[in-house]
Design a protein around this motif. Structure first.
Motif, mmCIF file in Angstrom:
data_model
loop_
_atom_site.group_PDB
_atom_site.id
_atom_site.type_symbol
_atom_site.label_atom_id
_atom_site.label_comp_id
_atom_site.label_asym_id
_atom_site.label_seq_id
_atom_site.Cartn_x
_atom_site.Cartn_y
_atom_site.Cartn_z
ATOM 1 N N ILE A 211 27.686 1.000 1.038
ATOM 2 C CA ILE A 211 26.665 1.921 0.387
ATOM 3 C C ILE A 211 25.251 1.267 0.619
ATOM 4 O O ILE A 211 24.189 1.886 1.057
ATOM 5 C CB ILE A 211 26.883 2.133 -0.970
ATOM 6 C CG1 ILE A 211 28.011 2.775 -1.060
ATOM 7 C CG2 ILE A 211 25.741 3.071 -1.545
ATOM 8 C CD1 ILE A 211 28.588 3.128 -2.640
ATOM 9 N N CYS A 212 24.947 -0.110 0.547
ATOM 10 C CA CYS A 212 23.834 -0.798 0.663
ATOM 11 C C CYS A 212 23.562 -0.857 2.297
ATOM 12 O O CYS A 212 22.241 -0.556 2.493
ATOM 13 C CB CYS A 212 23.790 -1.908 -0.079
ATOM 14 S SG CYS A 212 23.995 -2.089 -1.580
ATOM 15 N N VAL B 71 27.890 -7.670 3.986
ATOM 16 C CA VAL B 71 26.735 -7.027 4.565
ATOM 17 C C VAL B 71 26.370 -7.899 5.862
ATOM 18 O O VAL B 71 26.089 -7.205 6.969
ATOM 19 C CB VAL B 71 25.677 -6.836 3.671
ATOM 20 C CG1 VAL B 71 24.174 -6.791 4.531
ATOM 21 C CG2 VAL B 71 25.746 -5.637 2.659
ATOM 22 N N LEU B 72 26.462 -9.178 5.736
ATOM 23 C CA LEU B 72 25.957 -10.163 6.839
ATOM 24 C C LEU B 72 26.944 -10.258 8.131
ATOM 25 O O LEU B 72 26.712 -10.160 9.110
ATOM 26 C CB LEU B 72 25.602 -11.732 6.139
ATOM 27 C CG LEU B 72 24.730 -11.673 5.254
ATOM 28 C CD1 LEU B 72 24.369 -13.032 4.929
ATOM 29 C CD2 LEU B 72 23.282 -11.280 5.853
ATOM 30 N N TYR B 73 28.282 -9.973 7.758
ATOM 31 C CA TYR B 73 29.267 -10.061 8.621
ATOM 32 C C TYR B 73 29.732 -9.067 9.196
ATOM 33 O O TYR B 73 30.469 -8.905 10.078
ATOM 34 C CB TYR B 73 30.447 -11.236 8.290
ATOM 35 C CG TYR B 73 29.841 -12.509 7.998
ATOM 36 C CD1 TYR B 73 29.538 -13.201 9.186
ATOM 37 C CD2 TYR B 73 29.786 -13.021 6.696
ATOM 38 C CE1 TYR B 73 29.019 -14.504 9.010
ATOM 39 C CE2 TYR B 73 29.125 -14.436 6.699
ATOM 40 C CZ TYR B 73 28.789 -15.094 7.691
ATOM 41 O OH TYR B 73 28.317 -16.528 7.432
ATOM 42 N N ILE C 251 29.966 -11.427 -3.011
ATOM 43 C CA ILE C 251 30.692 -11.104 -1.889
ATOM 44 C C ILE C 251 30.453 -10.070 -1.050
ATOM 45 O O ILE C 251 30.368 -9.940 0.210
ATOM 46 C CB ILE C 251 32.059 -10.494 -2.538
ATOM 47 C CG1 ILE C 251 32.702 -11.707 -3.385
ATOM 48 C CG2 ILE C 251 33.070 -10.282 -1.318
ATOM 49 C CD1 ILE C 251 33.979 -11.409 -4.181
ATOM 50 N N ALA C 252 29.529 -9.064 -1.862
ATOM 51 C CA ALA C 252 29.051 -8.004 -1.099
ATOM 52 C C ALA C 252 27.932 -8.277 -0.084
ATOM 53 O O ALA C 252 27.942 -7.957 1.071
ATOM 54 C CB ALA C 252 28.305 -6.874 -2.082
ATOM 55 N N VAL C 253 27.205 -9.439 -0.383
ATOM 56 C CA VAL C 253 26.204 -9.837 0.545
ATOM 57 C C VAL C 253 26.939 -10.334 1.814
ATOM 58 O O VAL C 253 26.388 -10.144 2.942
ATOM 59 C CB VAL C 253 25.342 -11.081 -0.219
ATOM 60 C CG1 VAL C 253 24.556 -11.725 1.128
ATOM 61 C CG2 VAL C 253 24.374 -10.299 -1.093
ATOM 62 N N VAL D 287 20.566 -6.359 1.854
ATOM 63 C CA VAL D 287 20.607 -7.797 1.026
ATOM 64 C C VAL D 287 19.559 -7.577 -0.125
ATOM 65 O O VAL D 287 19.987 -7.869 -1.408
ATOM 66 C CB VAL D 287 20.421 -8.839 1.498
ATOM 67 C CG1 VAL D 287 20.459 -9.947 0.751
ATOM 68 C CG2 VAL D 287 21.809 -9.240 2.765
ATOM 69 N N ILE D 288 18.420 -7.079 0.004
ATOM 70 C CA ILE D 288 17.380 -6.725 -0.690
ATOM 71 C C ILE D 288 17.933 -5.841 -1.837
ATOM 72 O O ILE D 288 17.662 -6.113 -2.934
ATOM 73 C CB ILE D 288 16.153 -6.637 -0.305
ATOM 74 C CG1 ILE D 288 15.463 -7.733 0.591
ATOM 75 C CG2 ILE D 288 15.040 -5.982 -1.117
ATOM 76 C CD1 ILE D 288 14.099 -7.337 1.562
#
Ligand code: ARG
Length: 506
Positions: free
Chosen positions: A148-149, A387-389, A382-384, A176-177
């Motif tokens: 969602i982010c 998002v990064l990977y 974990i969500a970050v 991430v923000i």
């Protein structure tokens, strides 16, 4: 604690009779529940506040999120044809409805909150129920949040890069923000989080309404040629492709089981649970059908498949000087969904760790704010990482694969309990073919993509589930804890200012 948790509403009636940290604002995504205002050391009993209207609102509000604004392009790309993708959109709605009807039987038979957790406990016992809470804490909830982010970020940056592909790193940075902002909201106050939820739910309905009205206007003007466009030269519909196309579509419908997480809060659940499902899910299906038609009233199939953010393309074509409305509405909508998802994730994490299913520290709450900060931070971390990977598409595959293992499991639980508990009262009894059909489809959805195109994501997901068993035996069943864990817990308690919930506040 043993396996006594009966649902993710454990925050309300804790073992020692004190109200849990979440009692002051118990709304779920999309609903309009008012929290109980009881002082933290009053015993709080769950009040049945969700009537038919809020039941429908809860279902519609959680289901409509990011999916309808990102999935249509992916689905077209995966199927290569308007016809097939429209059929899949409708089939996803039907599948969600059938699944939810089976959940209606489960939820009226076992009226404790917590959905899959409660049903697995009943049908299969502790270990599968533990696995569910383990996977939802480590995989399902964080990946929902990440998807969602990322969608939020896509729409937030799109107006600034005007219809060309925004740089990946920028999208990830914005995602991430947004996770950090949502984390801050949820750590700051439970009431703020529920207010954000309610206000932002309205925004997504406005966005849908704009799209549907705009599309209708174009169609009335006679702009129907894209709807009649022949299929792509090469239809890409292999069996595995269709399964992953379903993943994309089903993401937009995910949340159809959310009312089952709060069964204890529904007024007259044996009537209102099935009824909310029967009204809510077809309503969402109808919205999605209309939105899809509207998109094609304004852009061609290939424009739609190529668009990074279909709703922005839609706005640019149709709304002229008001085009900025579209990305704004979608960012608000997705922000609201992510907020609601983290809110529920915090509750789940809190409840699971209270029962010894996860690390103690995750169940602690902030001394003054009563927000379950450690659990929220844990989820967000974990969500970050996801998002990064990850990318939206890979995360949707990863999420859906894992989720459908458990949705299928719930169907199996229903079928098993027809045999093991034949006389249990079932105020709503679903025709038995329905769970069989959904079970078959979920088996197909889980197996077909692996067979067709093996990907690391599926292996990771399977490994996560199995790792749960490795953790279960020593740490839950035998009750071991790591020797240095106490020191880490105390350290984190001081840094985060959190305490166990059994502590009495002044
Ligand atoms: N269907 C929603 C969307 O399109 C996602 C819902 C996430 N699931 C949930 N249980 N919160 O964004």
């Amino acid at each position: 604690g043993g396996l006594v948790w009966r649902g993710c509403s454990a925050g309300f009636d804790t073992e020692d009779g004190t109200a849990g940290p979440l009692a002051e604002g118990n709304a779920n995504p999309g609903d309009k529940l008012e929290g109980s205002d009881a002082a933290p050391d009053d015993p709080v009993h769950l009040k049945r506040r969700v009537g038919l209207f809020s039941g429908v609102a809860l279902i519609v509000g959680t289901m409509i999120g990011s999916g309808i604004f990102v999935s249509p392009s992916g689905l077209l790309e995966r199927t290569g044809s308007v016809g097939i993708s429209f059929i899949i959109w409708m089939a996803c709605g039907l599948l969600s409805l059938l699944g939810a009807l089976a959940y209606a039987e489960l939820g009226t038979m076992n009226t404790s909150s917590g959905a899959e957790y409660a049903y697995f406990m009943d049908a299969f016992g502790g270990p599968p129920a533990f696995l569910f809470s383990w996977v939802s804490t480590l995989v399902l909830k964080p990946s929902q949040m990440a998807i969602i982010c990322l969608s939020f970020a896509k729409y937030a940056v799109e107006p600034f890069v005007s219809e060309c592909e925004p740089p990946d790193s920028l999208v990830k940075l914005v995602a991430v923000i947004s996770i950090v902002m949502i984390l801050a909201v949820n750590c700051y106050s439970v009431n703020l989080a529920t207010n954000v939820q309610n206000i932002f739910t309205a925004a997504k309905l406005v966005a849908i309404a704009i799209i549907v009205c705009g599309g209708a206007y174009k169609l009335i003007l006679g702009n129907t040629r894209h709807l009649q466009e022949p299929n792509f030269a090469s239809s890409t519909a292999t069996l595995g492709n269709i399964a992953t196309a379903f993943y994309t579509g089903l993401w937009a419908y995910d949340g159809w089981n959310n009312l089952n997480y709060v069964t204890e809060e529904i007024k007259n659940p044996s009537k209102n649970l099935p009824l909310s499902i029967i009204i809510g899910i077809p309503l969402v299906t109808l919205c999605y059908a209309l939105v899809n038609v509207s998109y094609l009233a304004v852009m061609s199939v290939s424009e739609m498949a190529d668009s990074e953010a279909v709703a922005v393309t839609f706005g640019n074509r149709l709304l002229g000087p008001l085009a900025w409305l579209m990305p704004l509405a979608v960012t608000i909508s997705t922000f609201g969904s992510a907020n609601g998802t983290l809110f529920v994730a915090g509750r789940l994490c809190f409840a699971a760790s209270r029962e010894g299913h996860l690390l103690d520290i995750l169940s602690y709450v902030h001394v003054r704010r009563f927000t379950p900060a450690p659990g929220l931070i844990f989820h967000s971390l974990i969500a970050v990482a996801m998002v990064l990977y990850g990318t939206i598409d890979s995360l949707i595959d990863f999420f859906s694969f894992t989720a459908w293992i458990f949705y299928g499991g719930a169907m199996l639980a229903l079928i098993v309990m027809r045999y093991t508990k034949p006389h249990a009262p079932r105020p709503y009894k679903v025709p038995i073919v329905i769970p069989y059909v959904v079970l078959l489809v979920s088996a197909y959805l889980v197996v077909a993509p692996i067979v067709d195109k093996p990907q690391w994501e599926y292996l990771y997901a399977a490994a996560f589930i199995l790792a749960g068993l490795v953790v279960y035996v020593p740490f839950v069943k035998w009750g071991y804890s790591l020797p240095f864990m106490d020191k880490i817990t105390v350290f984190l308690q001081m840094v985060l200012e959190v305490v166990p919930t059994s502590t009495t506040f002044e």
